[in-house]
Scaffold this motif. Structure first.
Motif: not given
Lengths: 132, 181
Positions: A23-27, A29-31, A33-36, A38, B30, B55, B59, B63
């Motif tokens: 769960v921590d790794r997923t959270a 990774a999501v953050v 990706r959101l930082r990248a 668009v 999450v 994930q 995401f 979004r």
């Protein structure tokens, strides 16, 4: 399996998949990706534009094929009576028909052509055309 | 935006914080719902891709958070997004062999290995049948039977009516019973 047992088992479905999830790794990774930033798609990459382009290509391609096919196809209902009457002819009568066709070809193209001038392949093609 | 002090912030508080740019709020959402989403995706046949799909699901959810109107709980809404993500992933991988059912062994914490084996076999049979259901029936069935959601919540997340959700559940149950005879 009764409904109670089915619902009891259904309530447990996916537990192994969930146990494998970090769960921590997923959270994180999501953050990330959101930082990248668009990347906005170019106008020609939009699904609506792509669908429209595909539809136009299909229409043009399909139309071209249809026109070519129609030009070279004698309708089956039109050729049916001809085939029927040809089948009723004797071999001598058929010869006469071929000769007359050869005469038409002479008139149309200016070169003298008789049935005997045709190669076996041309003769086969002629017969196939007559059969529709 | 700052989260309310004392106690655990609600999903609505965290969503508002994320809308205001708080990444920690997104991470907390999450952590709060990822396991439920993973369970849903695992039961729906996500196989080994569960973590990637979870994930991708979150995401997409963050979004398009502005489209979340609160008609369903955040968890149900995210699971519905997960169902779409799974469908898209399957479309991309259509040429690959069928997605394998979970077969990985997990440590046996029960005392009776035979009972555990029988239970596992029954689970696999049910999972295989659930994955054969039409998508809407599968989603409604899992949201109801696995996640314990009420029909109003399910209908809100899946853009359908409460009556239709009940009918989908009924049909799913009927089919599963027939298949599992």
């Amino acid at each position: 399996m009764n409904q109670e047992e089915l619902e009891r088992i259904a309530a447990r479905l996916g537990e192994r998949a969930a146990a494998r999830l970090n769960v921590d790794r997923t959270a994180a990774a999501v953050v990330a990706r959101l930082r990248a930033p668009v990347r906005t798609a170019h106008w020609w990459e939009r699904p609506a534009v792509l669908k429209m382009a595909a539809a136009v290509a299909l229409m043009v391609g399909g139309g071209t094929v249809a026109v070519k096919t129609l030009r070279h196809t004698v309708p089956a209902e039109a050729s049916a009576p001809v085939i029927a009457s040809l089948q009723a002819l004797s071999s001598d009568e058929l010869e006469e028909v071929f000769d007359s066709l050869a005469t038409d070809a002479t008139v149309n193209e200016g070169a003298p052509v008789g049935l005997h001038d045709l190669t076996s392949e041309q003769l086969r093609e002629l017969l196939q055309r007559m059969e529709g | 935006m700052t989260l309310p002090r004392g106690g655990s912030p609600s999903d609505a508080d965290l969503i508002a914080a994320w809308r205001a740019g708080d990444e920690a709020a997104a991470a907390e959402l999450v952590k709060r719902h990822a396991t439920a989403v993973a369970r849903f995706l695992g039961a729906a046949g996500a196989g080994d891709d569960v973590e990637d799909l979870v994930q991708e699901t979150f995401f997409r959810a963050f979004r398009k958070i502005d489209s979340y109107r609160g008609g369903a709980s955040f968890r149900t809404w995210v699971i519905a997004i997960g169902s779409n993500a799974l469908k898209d992933a399957r479309r991309r991988l259509r040429r690959r062999p069928a997605i394998p059912l979970e077969t990985e062994e997990i440590p046996d914490e029960r005392t009776d290995p035979h009972a555990e084996l029988v239970g596992q076999e029954a689970e696999e049979r049910v999972a295989r049948c659930v994955q054969q259901l039409p998508r809407m029936q599968r989603d409604v069935f899992l949201l109801r039977a696995q996640q314990g959601m009420d029909y109003e919540d399910i209908a809100g997340a899946l853009n359908t009516t409460v009556g239709a959700a009940r009918v989908h559940f009924h049909h799913a149950l009927k089919r599963l019973k027939e298949w599992l005879v």
